[in-house]
Write a protein that holds these residues in place. Structure first.
Motif, mmCIF file in Angstrom:
data_model
loop_
_atom_site.group_PDB
_atom_site.id
_atom_site.type_symbol
_atom_site.label_atom_id
_atom_site.label_comp_id
_atom_site.label_asym_id
_atom_site.label_seq_id
_atom_site.Cartn_x
_atom_site.Cartn_y
_atom_site.Cartn_z
ATOM 1 N N ILE A 86 67.241 -9.349 15.024
ATOM 2 C CA ILE A 86 68.466 -9.674 15.759
ATOM 3 C C ILE A 86 69.572 -10.078 14.797
ATOM 4 O O ILE A 86 70.726 -9.632 14.916
ATOM 5 C CB ILE A 86 68.183 -10.800 16.775
ATOM 6 C CG1 ILE A 86 67.243 -10.305 17.867
ATOM 7 C CG2 ILE A 86 69.482 -11.324 17.372
ATOM 8 C CD1 ILE A 86 66.801 -11.386 18.822
ATOM 9 N N SER A 87 69.247 -10.901 13.816
ATOM 10 C CA SER A 87 70.245 -11.342 12.854
ATOM 11 C C SER A 87 70.787 -10.172 12.032
ATOM 12 O O SER A 87 71.998 -10.042 11.828
ATOM 13 C CB SER A 87 69.630 -12.405 11.934
ATOM 14 O OG SER A 87 70.576 -12.842 10.987
ATOM 15 N N LEU A 93 76.358 -4.528 12.727
ATOM 16 C CA LEU A 93 77.166 -3.986 13.810
ATOM 17 C C LEU A 93 78.599 -3.639 13.391
ATOM 18 O O LEU A 93 79.087 -2.560 13.761
ATOM 19 C CB LEU A 93 77.184 -4.973 14.981
ATOM 20 C CG LEU A 93 77.939 -4.519 16.233
ATOM 21 C CD1 LEU A 93 77.282 -3.286 16.834
ATOM 22 C CD2 LEU A 93 77.993 -5.658 17.258
ATOM 23 N N PRO A 94 79.334 -4.467 12.630
ATOM 24 C CA PRO A 94 80.715 -4.108 12.267
ATOM 25 C C PRO A 94 80.828 -2.795 11.512
ATOM 26 O O PRO A 94 81.764 -2.018 11.753
ATOM 27 C CB PRO A 94 81.161 -5.300 11.407
ATOM 28 C CG PRO A 94 80.318 -6.435 11.865
ATOM 29 C CD PRO A 94 78.992 -5.836 12.188
ATOM 30 N N THR A 153 66.940 -4.648 24.086
ATOM 31 C CA THR A 153 68.304 -5.013 24.487
ATOM 32 C C THR A 153 69.281 -4.872 23.331
ATOM 33 O O THR A 153 70.432 -4.437 23.515
ATOM 34 C CB THR A 153 68.324 -6.450 25.020
ATOM 35 O OG1 THR A 153 67.359 -6.581 26.075
ATOM 36 C CG2 THR A 153 69.707 -6.819 25.538
ATOM 37 N N THR A 154 68.847 -5.229 22.125
ATOM 38 C CA THR A 154 69.715 -5.127 20.957
ATOM 39 C C THR A 154 70.143 -3.684 20.718
ATOM 40 O O THR A 154 71.317 -3.392 20.440
ATOM 41 C CB THR A 154 68.987 -5.671 19.724
ATOM 42 O OG1 THR A 154 68.646 -7.043 19.944
ATOM 43 C CG2 THR A 154 69.868 -5.565 18.491
ATOM 44 N N LEU A 291 73.691 -14.059 20.646
ATOM 45 C CA LEU A 291 72.251 -14.203 20.449
ATOM 46 C C LEU A 291 71.929 -14.504 18.990
ATOM 47 O O LEU A 291 71.066 -15.346 18.699
ATOM 48 C CB LEU A 291 71.548 -12.916 20.890
ATOM 49 C CG LEU A 291 70.020 -12.938 20.958
ATOM 50 C CD1 LEU A 291 69.546 -14.007 21.933
ATOM 51 C CD2 LEU A 291 69.485 -11.569 21.342
ATOM 52 N N ALA A 292 72.644 -13.852 18.077
ATOM 53 C CA ALA A 292 72.415 -14.112 16.653
ATOM 54 C C ALA A 292 72.905 -15.502 16.265
ATOM 55 O O ALA A 292 72.274 -16.193 15.450
ATOM 56 C CB ALA A 292 73.116 -13.051 15.806
ATOM 57 N N GLY A 293 74.011 -15.950 16.849
ATOM 58 C CA GLY A 293 74.524 -17.269 16.525
ATOM 59 C C GLY A 293 73.697 -18.394 17.091
ATOM 60 O O GLY A 293 73.743 -19.528 16.587
#
Length: 358
Positions: A86-87, A93-94, A153-154, A291-293
């Motif tokens: 997830i992290s 993602l960017p 989900t990710t 979620l990552a935060g």
């Protein structure tokens, strides 16, 4: 009625002008009156300038998007499932969203170029084709993500946000001048490649900017490294935008060349795309970032810091790129023929006046 002596028309004959049709006072050709002459084509009927090299830009942008998707998949699948994946997904993602935005715009530009070659250049049709092309690129990227990534989900968040970025990129390419859009895409693609290549020079730059064992020195060095990266990326984006527009003007000298606002927008375009990508990330990828935060306090601080750094980078690239392209365009300008004629007439008048005074 005869012309009266002393009037402005005294020297003119009473008979019609030679070559004028009978019953008219205006000159014309033998075929008919001047009103029968075919009018000049309007701006709506002229063919606008196309963006040269659009197909090459589309191929390069799609290849870059594929490389970003492949590298993201390699990083995620190499990590342990769960918290680490997830992290890493949030960190990657960017890059994927920026690549999808540029790829959607580049492929849409190539499609609208093909449309213009066939003579169909209505604004509404061009925008519809650009958006439709962006949809196709987004769907292809989303399907590739769902087939090759873990089905969770990710993955769905990454796929949906990537598709949205490609559609928005297609819409951006369907608006405005094709040459300016091509310059923005070329400059943005060059800036994205440069940022990835610059990562190899970050460790030596950390030492150069005085990174030590204290947290304060590390934060200060990180700020200078980030600013150096943004400054160089903006310079590269501005030069690439100017170079593309100059090359396009030389290839098609019959079409009107963009004026200084076009160069300004082309230089600022990569920064605008980076800021647009950040908006897409924060809207479409909000659930993944949250979620990552929420994993830990350190992850929350890291996500906040990275988001701020991306916004600062986009602003730097925007202003530095715009200024670089505008300065480069200004250096190509010279005195206009009207200015030369005015200056020559003024010099002749001054010389005559001096001779009369003597």
């Amino acid at each position: 009625m005869s012309n009266q002596p002393g009037s402005a028309t005294a020297a003119e004959p009473d008979q019609p002008v030679q070559g004028a049709p009978a019953g008219t006072d205006e000159p014309g050709d033998a075929a008919g009156p001047a009103s029968a002459v075919e009018p000049a084509p309007t701006a709506e009927g002229t063919t606008p300038a196309r963006a040269p090299g659009a197909v090459v830009l589309a191929l390069l942008a799609v290849a870059w998007l594929a490389a970003m998707l492949w590298s993201t998949r390699a990083v995620i699948t190499s990590a342990e499932a769960g918290i680490t994946a997830i992290s890493l997904s949030a960190f990657a993602l960017p890059g994927v969203i920026s690549a999808a935005l540029v790829a959607g715009a580049a492929v849409a530009l190539a499609a609208t170029n093909l449309l213009a070659r066939r003579g169909a250049e209505r604004v509404t049709l061009r925008f519809a084709v650009a958006v439709g092309t962006g949809v196709l690129v987004g769907l292809a990227a989303a399907v590739a993500i769902n087939l090759t990534y873990f089905d969770n989900t990710t993955t769905n968040v990454i796929a949906g946000t990537t598709a949205a970025a490609a559609i928005i990129g297609g819409a951006v390419a369907g608006v405005g001048n094709a040459r300016v859009a091509g310059a923005i895409i070329a400059a943005a693609l060059g800036a994205l490649v440069f940022v990835v290549a610059f990562s190899r020079a970050r460790d030596p730059l950390f030492d150069l900017f005085g990174a030590g064992d204290t947290q304060e020195s590390m934060v200060g060095a990180a700020k200078w490294v980030s600013r150096s990266e943004s400054l160089l990326a903006g310079l590269l984006a501005g030069l690439l935008a100017f170079g593309y527009l100059t090359w396009a003007r030389r290839r098609d000298q019959a079409s009107p060349a963009p004026r200084w606002p076009g160069y300004l927008l082309a230089g600022a375009g990569p920064g605008l795309l980076l800021l647009l990508a950040e908006i897409i990330i924060r809207v479409g990828g909000r659930s993944l970032l949250d979620l990552a935060g929420a994993l830990s306090e350190a992850d929350a601080v890291a996500q906040t810091s990275l988001g701020t750094s991306r916004i600062d980078n986009g602003i730097w690239v925007l202003f530095v790129g715009a200024l670089t392209a505008l300065i480069a365009f200004g250096r190509t300008l010279g005195p206009t023929p009207g200015d030369d004629a005015t200056g020559t007439a003024a010099d002749d008048g001054a010389t005559a006046g001096a001779a009369a005074d003597r």
